[in-house]
Design an enzyme around this catalytic site. Structure first.
Site, mmCIF file in Angstrom:
data_model
loop_
_atom_site.group_PDB
_atom_site.id
_atom_site.type_symbol
_atom_site.label_atom_id
_atom_site.label_comp_id
_atom_site.label_asym_id
_atom_site.label_seq_id
_atom_site.Cartn_x
_atom_site.Cartn_y
_atom_site.Cartn_z
ATOM 1 N N ASP A 19 46.199 34.222 31.516
ATOM 2 C CA ASP A 19 45.614 35.138 32.496
ATOM 3 C C ASP A 19 44.208 34.615 32.848
ATOM 4 O O ASP A 19 43.631 33.844 32.070
ATOM 5 C CB ASP A 19 45.567 36.516 31.821
ATOM 6 C CG ASP A 19 44.819 37.542 32.606
ATOM 7 O OD1 ASP A 19 45.160 37.747 33.766
ATOM 8 O OD2 ASP A 19 43.866 38.139 32.054
ATOM 9 N N ASP A 21 41.130 36.620 34.720
ATOM 10 C CA ASP A 21 40.002 37.543 34.499
ATOM 11 C C ASP A 21 40.106 38.227 33.135
ATOM 12 O O ASP A 21 41.117 38.856 32.814
ATOM 13 C CB ASP A 21 39.985 38.616 35.599
ATOM 14 C CG ASP A 21 39.587 38.033 36.942
ATOM 15 O OD1 ASP A 21 38.389 37.838 37.170
ATOM 16 O OD2 ASP A 21 40.497 37.733 37.744
ATOM 17 N N ASP A 201 44.553 40.112 28.883
ATOM 18 C CA ASP A 201 43.659 41.194 28.441
ATOM 19 C C ASP A 201 43.964 42.552 29.039
ATOM 20 O O ASP A 201 43.413 43.551 28.597
ATOM 21 C CB ASP A 201 42.202 40.852 28.798
ATOM 22 C CG ASP A 201 41.969 40.947 30.298
ATOM 23 O OD1 ASP A 201 42.777 40.353 31.053
ATOM 24 O OD2 ASP A 201 41.016 41.623 30.716
HETATM 25 O O1 LIG Z 1 45.424 39.072 36.123
HETATM 26 P P1 LIG Z 1 43.976 38.713 36.089
HETATM 27 O O2 LIG Z 1 43.700 37.263 36.275
HETATM 28 O O3 LIG Z 1 43.271 39.282 34.876
HETATM 29 O O4 LIG Z 1 43.357 39.468 37.350
HETATM 30 C C1 LIG Z 1 43.255 40.900 37.347
HETATM 31 C C2 LIG Z 1 42.295 41.311 38.433
HETATM 32 O O5 LIG Z 1 41.075 40.620 38.146
HETATM 33 C C3 LIG Z 1 40.004 40.751 39.075
HETATM 34 O O6 LIG Z 1 39.451 42.041 38.909
HETATM 35 C C4 LIG Z 1 38.942 42.256 37.606
HETATM 36 O O7 LIG Z 1 37.914 41.278 37.320
HETATM 37 C C5 LIG Z 1 36.717 41.392 38.146
HETATM 38 C C6 LIG Z 1 35.807 40.234 37.791
HETATM 39 O O8 LIG Z 1 35.559 40.205 36.421
HETATM 40 C C7 LIG Z 1 36.070 42.756 37.885
HETATM 41 O O9 LIG Z 1 34.897 42.899 38.672
HETATM 42 C C8 LIG Z 1 37.091 43.869 38.220
HETATM 43 O O10 LIG Z 1 36.549 45.137 37.864
HETATM 44 C C9 LIG Z 1 38.405 43.667 37.436
HETATM 45 O O11 LIG Z 1 39.386 44.606 37.846
HETATM 46 C C10 LIG Z 1 40.465 40.456 40.467
HETATM 47 O O12 LIG Z 1 39.455 40.774 41.381
HETATM 48 C C11 LIG Z 1 41.746 41.185 40.835
HETATM 49 O O13 LIG Z 1 42.219 40.701 42.082
HETATM 50 C C12 LIG Z 1 42.804 40.886 39.794
HETATM 51 O O14 LIG Z 1 44.000 41.604 40.096
#
Ligand SMILES: O=P(O)(O)OC[C@H]1O[C@H](O[C@H]2O[C@H](CO)[C@@H](O)[C@H](O)[C@H]2O)[C@H](O)[C@@H](O)[C@@H]1O
Length: 276
Positions: A19, A21, A201
């Protein structure tokens, strides 16, 4: 971490499923601030060079954005929680009902009118999904604007074509019939008999944990605290994930299964635990 590493490093054929983020990169205040730390691209490049091993990033972000953030030639990419998929160097496949996609255009406009006057919201248009981030909004506004966002989705989108996802300070509308579990099953089907390791995560990673667990792999929740999860292992944070990946590369290299030279990324101390 040692038992995990030993089992992974012993595998002649493996699939690293990562993953983005919160797993490879720490969570930041806004999506555009979550950039790959120094050494991540190099580390992933080395990992994709391990003979017999594949590496995929499985994310809620779009494949286009992942390619920009992680310019690594040998990566498989899953985007938008499974609605997009791309093999190394190939075009993007999208799983999305055309009626949903068309209706989503109208929802984007309406959601923009809703969120733009508000403080602390970020609307992320992914083409086949729409996310409303509220990490920097006042909690009372987050609840109210969130309710109105869901109401707009019900008004604009054909029933049965979409799902609502609640992630880390985000509400997301995505196509029905897609999730990270199905996407990971699809990737693994192309490499039968490989040991799958999935690191994630967030709640959307739970589908992938279940898929990997069913297939006899290793699922690792990335979280500083234990929580209910299908993952049997836990690492505290992205630094520990980097540490694990760097060690895996070194051990595979020692057994003749890796490249030359040591990864140069920095990582902090130790500390992980098996969940439960
Ligand atoms: O599946 P992932 O790679 O974990 O992506 C999930 C989402 O991540 C991002 O949003 C999240 O991270 C941001 C930066 O740290 C944070 O600001 C936000 O609050 C989190 O929800 C991304 O912007 C999404 O498009 C993804 O779906």
């Amino acid at each position: 971490m040692e038992d995990l590493l030993a089992r992974a490093a012993a595998a002649e054929r493996g699939y690293l499923l990562l993953d983005y983020d919160g797993t490879l990169v720490p969570i930041a205040a806004r999506p555009d601030l979550a950039r790959p730390g120094p050494g991540l691209v190099e580390l992933l490049t080395r990992l994709t060079g391990m003979p017999g091993w594949q590496v995929a990033v499985v994310s809620g972000r779009t494949v286009e954005e992942l390619r920009r953030l992680l310019p690594v030639a040998g990566l498989y990419l899953v985007g938008v929680h499974g609605a997009e998929r791309a093999a190394p160097g190939e075009g993007v496949e999208r799983i999305c009902d055309p009626a949903f996609r068309e209706a989503l255009r109208h929802l984007v406009g309406a959601a923009d009118e809703l969120a733009r006057p508000e403080e602390g919201f970020v609307l992320e248009d992914k083409g086949v999904a729409l996310a409303l981030h509220y990490r920097q909004a006042a909690p009372s506004r987050a609840a109210e604007v969130g309710r109105r966002f869901v109401r707009l989705a019900r008004t604009h989108l054909p029933p049965g074509t979409w799902r609502l996802l609640g992630g880390k300070k985000v509400l997301e509308i995505r196509p029905a019939g897609t999730d990270k579990g199905r996407a990971v099953a699809g990737l693994l089907a192309d490499y039968p008999g490989t040991l799958a390791l999935y690191f994630g995560d967030d709640v959307t990673d739970e589908d992938a944990f279940r898929t990997v667990r069913r297939q006899g792999g290793i699922e690792v929740l990335v979280s500083p605290v234990a929580r209910p999860t299908a993952a049997r292992y836990r690492l505290d944070n992205p630094s520990r994930v980097w540490e694990f990946l760097g060690q895996l590369w070194v051990r595979r290299a020692e057994t003749g299964g890796g490249g030359q030279g040591l990864p140069t990324h920095k990582h902090k101390g130790r500390g992980d635990g098996r969940v439960g």
